[in-house]
Design a protein around this motif. Sequence first.
Motif, PDB file in Angstrom:
ATOM      1  N   GLY A 209       0.835  -1.187   0.000  1.00  0.00           N
ATOM      2  CA  GLY A 209       0.000   0.000   0.000  1.00  0.00           C
ATOM      3  C   GLY A 209       0.870   1.237   0.000  1.00  0.00           C
ATOM      4  O   GLY A 209       1.870   1.306  -0.712  1.00  0.00           O
ATOM      5  N   PHE A 210       0.518   2.197   0.840  1.00  0.00           N
ATOM      6  CA  PHE A 210       1.353   3.397   0.937  1.00  0.00           C
ATOM      7  C   PHE A 210       1.275   3.970   2.345  1.00  0.00           C
ATOM      8  O   PHE A 210       0.358   3.684   3.109  1.00  0.00           O
ATOM      9  CB  PHE A 210       0.989   4.435  -0.120  1.00  0.00           C
ATOM     10  CG  PHE A 210      -0.476   4.758  -0.243  1.00  0.00           C
ATOM     11  CD1 PHE A 210      -1.066   5.770   0.496  1.00  0.00           C
ATOM     12  CD2 PHE A 210      -1.266   4.049  -1.144  1.00  0.00           C
ATOM     13  CE1 PHE A 210      -2.407   6.072   0.356  1.00  0.00           C
ATOM     14  CE2 PHE A 210      -2.619   4.354  -1.294  1.00  0.00           C
ATOM     15  CZ  PHE A 210      -3.194   5.373  -0.540  1.00  0.00           C
ATOM     16  N   ASP A 211       2.274   4.779   2.658  1.00  0.00           N
ATOM     17  CA  ASP A 211       2.459   5.293   4.008  1.00  0.00           C
ATOM     18  C   ASP A 211       2.885   6.745   3.930  1.00  0.00           C
ATOM     19  O   ASP A 211       3.765   7.104   3.138  1.00  0.00           O
ATOM     20  CB  ASP A 211       3.543   4.460   4.726  1.00  0.00           C
ATOM     21  CG  ASP A 211       3.793   4.911   6.152  1.00  0.00           C
ATOM     22  OD1 ASP A 211       2.895   5.521   6.755  1.00  0.00           O
ATOM     23  OD2 ASP A 211       4.890   4.636   6.668  1.00  0.00           O
ATOM     24  N   ALA A 212       2.255   7.596   4.738  1.00  0.00           N
ATOM     25  CA  ALA A 212       2.664   8.989   4.830  1.00  0.00           C
ATOM     26  C   ALA A 212       3.888   9.063   5.734  1.00  0.00           C
ATOM     27  O   ALA A 212       3.789   8.943   6.946  1.00  0.00           O
ATOM     28  CB  ALA A 212       1.540   9.851   5.389  1.00  0.00           C
ATOM     29  N   THR A 213       5.062   9.219   5.142  1.00  0.00           N
ATOM     30  CA  THR A 213       6.311   9.127   5.895  1.00  0.00           C
ATOM     31  C   THR A 213       6.735  10.496   6.408  1.00  0.00           C
ATOM     32  O   THR A 213       7.317  11.289   5.693  1.00  0.00           O
ATOM     33  CB  THR A 213       7.425   8.551   5.024  1.00  0.00           C
ATOM     34  OG1 THR A 213       7.495   9.304   3.813  1.00  0.00           O
ATOM     35  CG2 THR A 213       7.142   7.110   4.667  1.00  0.00           C
ATOM     36  N   GLY A 214       6.431  10.748   7.650  1.00  0.00           N
ATOM     37  CA  GLY A 214       6.888  11.964   8.300  1.00  0.00           C
ATOM     38  C   GLY A 214       6.045  13.182   8.005  1.00  0.00           C
ATOM     39  O   GLY A 214       6.196  14.215   8.628  1.00  0.00           O
ATOM     40  N   THR A 215       5.125  13.087   7.057  1.00  0.00           N
ATOM     41  CA  THR A 215       4.259  14.212   6.722  1.00  0.00           C
ATOM     42  C   THR A 215       2.978  13.662   6.129  1.00  0.00           C
ATOM     43  O   THR A 215       2.959  12.604   5.529  1.00  0.00           O
ATOM     44  CB  THR A 215       4.938  15.161   5.717  1.00  0.00           C
ATOM     45  OG1 THR A 215       3.961  16.110   5.265  1.00  0.00           O
ATOM     46  CG2 THR A 215       5.454  14.406   4.502  1.00  0.00           C
ATOM     47  N   THR A 216       1.905  14.382   6.287  1.00  0.00           N
ATOM     48  CA  THR A 216       0.637  13.933   5.705  1.00  0.00           C
ATOM     49  C   THR A 216       0.517  14.333   4.249  1.00  0.00           C
ATOM     50  O   THR A 216      -0.489  14.067   3.614  1.00  0.00           O
ATOM     51  CB  THR A 216      -0.541  14.550   6.489  1.00  0.00           C
ATOM     52  OG1 THR A 216      -0.431  15.977   6.445  1.00  0.00           O
ATOM     53  CG2 THR A 216      -0.549  14.068   7.924  1.00  0.00           C
ATOM     54  N   GLN A 218       3.041  13.640   1.836  1.00  0.00           N
ATOM     55  CA  GLN A 218       3.830  12.805   0.930  1.00  0.00           C
ATOM     56  C   GLN A 218       3.687  11.348   1.311  1.00  0.00           C
ATOM     57  O   GLN A 218       4.044  10.941   2.415  1.00  0.00           O
ATOM     58  CB  GLN A 218       5.311  13.183   0.941  1.00  0.00           C
ATOM     59  CG  GLN A 218       6.129  12.324  -0.033  1.00  0.00           C
ATOM     60  CD  GLN A 218       7.617  12.563   0.076  1.00  0.00           C
ATOM     61  OE1 GLN A 218       8.048  13.683   0.280  1.00  0.00           O
ATOM     62  NE2 GLN A 218       8.384  11.494  -0.053  1.00  0.00           N
ATOM     63  N   ASP A 219       3.177  10.567   0.385  1.00  0.00           N
ATOM     64  CA  ASP A 219       3.037   9.137   0.593  1.00  0.00           C
ATOM     65  C   ASP A 219       4.134   8.398  -0.163  1.00  0.00           C
ATOM     66  O   ASP A 219       4.578   8.839  -1.220  1.00  0.00           O
ATOM     67  CB  ASP A 219       1.676   8.649   0.082  1.00  0.00           C
ATOM     68  CG  ASP A 219       0.530   9.089   0.960  1.00  0.00           C
ATOM     69  OD1 ASP A 219       0.629   8.902   2.181  1.00  0.00           O
ATOM     70  OD2 ASP A 219      -0.462   9.618   0.428  1.00  0.00           O
ATOM     71  N   ASP A 220       4.553   7.262   0.368  1.00  0.00           N
ATOM     72  CA  ASP A 220       5.556   6.410  -0.262  1.00  0.00           C
ATOM     73  C   ASP A 220       5.041   4.980  -0.336  1.00  0.00           C
ATOM     74  O   ASP A 220       4.188   4.570   0.462  1.00  0.00           O
ATOM     75  CB  ASP A 220       6.872   6.435   0.533  1.00  0.00           C
ATOM     76  CG  ASP A 220       7.541   7.799   0.507  1.00  0.00           C
ATOM     77  OD1 ASP A 220       7.419   8.506  -0.514  1.00  0.00           O
ATOM     78  OD2 ASP A 220       8.185   8.165   1.514  1.00  0.00           O
ATOM     79  N   ASN A 249      10.713  10.114  -6.016  1.00  0.00           N
ATOM     80  CA  ASN A 249      11.295  11.421  -6.339  1.00  0.00           C
ATOM     81  C   ASN A 249      10.731  12.542  -5.473  1.00  0.00           C
ATOM     82  O   ASN A 249      10.477  13.650  -5.952  1.00  0.00           O
ATOM     83  CB  ASN A 249      11.054  11.743  -7.823  1.00  0.00           C
ATOM     84  CG  ASN A 249      11.719  10.757  -8.755  1.00  0.00           C
ATOM     85  OD1 ASN A 249      12.927  10.601  -8.737  1.00  0.00           O
ATOM     86  ND2 ASN A 249      10.916  10.066  -9.563  1.00  0.00           N
ATOM     87  N   SER A 250      10.510  12.232  -4.199  1.00  0.00           N
ATOM     88  CA  SER A 250      10.033  13.216  -3.220  1.00  0.00           C
ATOM     89  C   SER A 250       8.645  13.745  -3.547  1.00  0.00           C
ATOM     90  O   SER A 250       8.283  14.847  -3.126  1.00  0.00           O
ATOM     91  CB  SER A 250      11.027  14.382  -3.090  1.00  0.00           C
ATOM     92  OG  SER A 250      12.272  13.917  -2.646  1.00  0.00           O
ATOM     93  N   LEU A 251       7.865  12.969  -4.298  1.00  0.00           N
ATOM     94  CA  LEU A 251       6.461  13.267  -4.527  1.00  0.00           C
ATOM     95  C   LEU A 251       5.643  12.109  -3.951  1.00  0.00           C
ATOM     96  O   LEU A 251       6.175  11.293  -3.207  1.00  0.00           O
ATOM     97  CB  LEU A 251       6.194  13.462  -6.021  1.00  0.00           C
ATOM     98  CG  LEU A 251       6.871  14.679  -6.658  1.00  0.00           C
ATOM     99  CD1 LEU A 251       6.738  14.642  -8.174  1.00  0.00           C
ATOM    100  CD2 LEU A 251       6.289  15.976  -6.107  1.00  0.00           C
ATOM    101  N   ASN A 252       4.374  12.033  -4.269  1.00  0.00           N
ATOM    102  CA  ASN A 252       3.516  11.006  -3.695  1.00  0.00           C
ATOM    103  C   ASN A 252       3.534   9.738  -4.536  1.00  0.00           C
ATOM    104  O   ASN A 252       3.338   9.789  -5.757  1.00  0.00           O
ATOM    105  CB  ASN A 252       2.087  11.532  -3.580  1.00  0.00           C
ATOM    106  CG  ASN A 252       1.971  12.614  -2.539  1.00  0.00           C
ATOM    107  OD1 ASN A 252       1.898  12.343  -1.347  1.00  0.00           O
ATOM    108  ND2 ASN A 252       1.981  13.870  -2.985  1.00  0.00           N
ATOM    109  N   ASP A 253       3.778   8.618  -3.883  1.00  0.00           N
ATOM    110  CA  ASP A 253       3.901   7.314  -4.534  1.00  0.00           C
ATOM    111  C   ASP A 253       2.933   6.348  -3.850  1.00  0.00           C
ATOM    112  O   ASP A 253       3.031   6.116  -2.636  1.00  0.00           O
ATOM    113  CB  ASP A 253       5.334   6.792  -4.425  1.00  0.00           C
ATOM    114  CG  ASP A 253       6.353   7.832  -4.879  1.00  0.00           C
ATOM    115  OD1 ASP A 253       6.154   8.405  -5.961  1.00  0.00           O
ATOM    116  OD2 ASP A 253       7.329   8.064  -4.142  1.00  0.00           O
ATOM    117  N   ASP A 276      -0.136  15.300  -5.387  1.00  0.00           N
ATOM    118  CA  ASP A 276      -0.957  15.366  -4.184  1.00  0.00           C
ATOM    119  C   ASP A 276      -1.045  13.982  -3.560  1.00  0.00           C
ATOM    120  O   ASP A 276      -0.723  12.975  -4.193  1.00  0.00           O
ATOM    121  CB  ASP A 276      -2.363  15.900  -4.497  1.00  0.00           C
ATOM    122  CG  ASP A 276      -3.185  14.880  -5.244  1.00  0.00           C
ATOM    123  OD1 ASP A 276      -4.004  14.208  -4.598  1.00  0.00           O
ATOM    124  OD2 ASP A 276      -2.983  14.730  -6.458  1.00  0.00           O
ATOM    125  N   ALA A 277      -1.501  13.950  -2.335  1.00  0.00           N
ATOM    126  CA  ALA A 277      -1.443  12.719  -1.551  1.00  0.00           C
ATOM    127  C   ALA A 277      -2.467  11.677  -1.972  1.00  0.00           C
ATOM    128  O   ALA A 277      -2.410  10.538  -1.496  1.00  0.00           O
ATOM    129  CB  ALA A 277      -1.638  13.050  -0.071  1.00  0.00           C
TER     130      ALA A 277
END
Length: 420
Positions: A209-216, A218-220, A249-253, A276-277
């Motif tokens: 899935g994906f996880d908001a790493t350290g901020t709401t 940006q998802d990875d 690349n420091s965007l939402n994945d 966007d997230a």
Amino acid sequence: MTAGDLDTTFGTSGTTTVNFGQTSIANALAIQSNDKLVLAGRVGPVATGDWGIARLKKDGALDPSFGSSGLVTINFTTEEDVARAVAIDSSGNIVVGGFVGSEPAGAIAFARLTSSGALDTTFGSGGTVTYRIDPTLGNAVRALVIDSSGNILGAGIAGANPGLIRITSTGALDTTFAGGAGKESVAIGASGHLFALALLSSGKFVVAGFDATGTTTQDDFLVAQFTSTGSLDSTFGTSGSGFTDTDFNSLNDLSFAVGLQSTGKIVLGGDTDSTDAFGISGDAKAGWTRYSTSGALDTTFGTSGKTQINPTLVGDGVRGIVIDSSDRVVSAGFIGEATDLASFADPVAGSFGVYRLTSSGAADTSFGAAGVGWVRTTFANGGDGGRAVGLQSSGKIVVVGGATTGTPSQLNFAAARYLS
């Protein structure tokens, strides 16, 4: 003929649509041992839809021996009911999972159908069961597998956290799972979301899935591994956390699919580089990562463990993965969605997208007439999107989802078959 070409022996020149008489979209695919195709999804408007299940013959024609002329609908509530996953058990029964009563506030649901499409009254209450993990917020199964004991394992959401549930072959909660409860809400990372599931031969399972790493904002990509009893596996992931996050690349994945290669390595696929997230805006690209059996990013895959393919300058992405007999990564999703596809929203303007990577993560230049590793299929110039992919016994590739066709135009269950 080239690998990736539409198989003209399937449906009408390689594609087919299924009309339930109202808007519909297939979210999941299971292939029976006789190569018949079982599609599951939503029938009706988003706010009041029902579960829809269709079965196609091997060649793409509706199977009249299933349900009513090949179709089954299940109405749980007057609100949003959506089937999101389907599997075939060892007896040939069809197990469907999803949610009922709206995803923001609803419940997990399962249904079991006989091979003829009737609800199996030996399962749950008249063939269906519903459960809640979070008592007030939304619960949903987005992926399911059936283990060697016939237990049904589902992964998805439970309120603000990922949710896991395991039920027995009768539909009862499995008291050997989640500390005896059979269901659990599990915090993974900062804000984990689960969309895909794969079972290991050991009884452990991996989720993606994906996880908001350290901020709401940006998802990875997120991959996690659990023990057979439902605990995060401390032998897996970053610093024994049980999970690994990966940024492109420091965007939402956003990862929506998982596959296991013969080596046990884990491949994730989804949408990358959204601005966007929720994966709605920006030039989203189809993206993949691969991990070792211990959860480390495998730098021998693609470029330092990652691969991206960008057919258009709008939304391109992956919703399903299957690994073929050569360990190639076959993926289905969408190409050219003008507004991208937030999670599993209905397609608006894109096409079916089918991608194939070599076993090491390069775009497979033997796939598609253009030699770029991907093909695009447009049904009638409306919104089309692939949601799931499978391989028939011949190795041919089947993709299902939704296609907007007809006059007036309507979103319908859709399937396409490609040469391998």
